[in-house]
Write an enzyme that holds these catalytic residues in place. Structure first.
Site, PDB file in Angstrom:
ATOM      1  N   HIS A 158       0.865  -1.165   0.000  1.00 45.01           N
ATOM      2  CA  HIS A 158       0.000   0.000   0.000  1.00 45.01           C
ATOM      3  C   HIS A 158       0.908   1.222   0.000  1.00 45.01           C
ATOM      4  O   HIS A 158       2.068   1.137   0.392  1.00 45.01           O
ATOM      5  CB  HIS A 158      -0.867  -0.023   1.272  1.00 45.01           C
ATOM      6  CG  HIS A 158      -1.983   0.974   1.274  1.00 45.01           C
ATOM      7  ND1 HIS A 158      -1.800   2.288   1.634  1.00 45.01           N
ATOM      8  CD2 HIS A 158      -3.289   0.838   0.957  1.00 45.01           C
ATOM      9  CE1 HIS A 158      -2.949   2.932   1.547  1.00 45.01           C
ATOM     10  NE2 HIS A 158      -3.874   2.071   1.138  1.00 45.01           N
ATOM     11  N   TYR A 159       0.391   2.365  -0.411  1.00 46.23           N
ATOM     12  CA  TYR A 159       1.238   3.563  -0.460  1.00 46.23           C
ATOM     13  C   TYR A 159       1.535   4.140   0.928  1.00 46.23           C
ATOM     14  O   TYR A 159       2.434   4.954   1.085  1.00 46.23           O
ATOM     15  CB  TYR A 159       0.636   4.638  -1.370  1.00 46.23           C
ATOM     16  CG  TYR A 159      -0.662   5.230  -0.868  1.00 46.23           C
ATOM     17  CD1 TYR A 159      -0.676   6.335  -0.018  1.00 46.23           C
ATOM     18  CD2 TYR A 159      -1.888   4.685  -1.251  1.00 46.23           C
ATOM     19  CE1 TYR A 159      -1.856   6.881   0.451  1.00 46.23           C
ATOM     20  CE2 TYR A 159      -3.077   5.223  -0.791  1.00 46.23           C
ATOM     21  CZ  TYR A 159      -3.057   6.317   0.052  1.00 46.23           C
ATOM     22  OH  TYR A 159      -4.236   6.845   0.509  1.00 46.23           O
ATOM     23  N   ARG A 160       0.807   3.711   1.946  1.00 47.61           N
ATOM     24  CA  ARG A 160       1.028   4.236   3.297  1.00 47.61           C
ATOM     25  C   ARG A 160       2.137   3.478   4.021  1.00 47.61           C
ATOM     26  O   ARG A 160       2.540   2.394   3.616  1.00 47.61           O
ATOM     27  CB  ARG A 160      -0.260   4.154   4.106  1.00 47.61           C
ATOM     28  CG  ARG A 160      -1.298   5.135   3.604  1.00 47.61           C
ATOM     29  CD  ARG A 160      -2.478   5.216   4.522  1.00 47.61           C
ATOM     30  NE  ARG A 160      -3.371   6.266   4.058  1.00 47.61           N
ATOM     31  CZ  ARG A 160      -4.676   6.212   4.115  1.00 47.61           C
ATOM     32  NH1 ARG A 160      -5.263   5.145   4.644  1.00 47.61           N
ATOM     33  NH2 ARG A 160      -5.412   7.202   3.676  1.00 47.61           N
TER      34      ARG A 160
END
EC number: 3.1.15.-
Length: 180
Positions: free
Chosen positions: A127-129
């Protein structure tokens, strides 16, 4: 086991901090559930780099990677960066859906920069987080500087032990600082 909520913990050891000139020499992963219980330990992989690349390391990296034995293992390894990426992905896909887990670890944005350059397929698996434990450490240092909340660790500067330290550190901050 919930492949939608499991967390991927990752750590890289590199020849330096600049992804445009330095390279990855070790990668390790651990998968936990949301309560930070270890589900599976991934392979800890040492990536071969030639002597020319290794001779360009700064003093800090040369000293630490020599004393830990990592530099010797890098020279002895026959594993390429692409092979390490493929083996890591093969492991992770058993436990986590693509795009489900934030990248977890300490100062994890630095690892992500190197993954983007050298292991882009693995970087896109996350995920980008981020769940960056170092953020909590910095907040505790600034908000509660006199408290005994700061987690002390004795890092070996090896990827797998660094991940285990990061998980323990987040558990510590969850218990004494976040109170969840």
């Amino acid at each position: 086991m919930n492949k939608k909520t499991n967390l991927i913990w990752i750590d890289l050891e590199m020849t330096g901090l600049i992804p445009e000139k330095d390279v990855i020499i070790e990668i390790a992963t651990i998968v936990t559930n949301v309560q930070l219980h270890i589900i599976a330990q991934g392979p800890s992989l040492v990536i071969h780099q030639n002597d020319e690349i290794l001779s360009n390391m700064d003093q800090w990296n040369t000293e630490h990677h020599t004393s830990s034995g990592l530099l010797r293992r890098v020279r002895e390894s026959s594993l390429s960066c692409k092979q390490a990426e493929a083996q890591t992905l093969e492991f992770l896909k058993k436990y986590v859906h693509t795009g489900a887990s934030p990248m977890c670890g300490n100062t994890i944005c630095q690892d992500r920069r190197f993954l983007y350059n050298y292991m882009p397929t693995l970087e896109r698996f996350f995920h980008y987080r981020h769940i960056d434990v170092s953020t909590l450490k910095e907040l505790v240092i600034r908000w509660k500087p006199n408290a005994k909340m700061i987690f002390e660790k004795d890092s070996a500067h090896l990827a797998l032990s660094d991940i285990q330290d990061s998980i323990d550190e987040l558990k510590h901050y969850r218990n004494v600082f976040i109170n969840v």
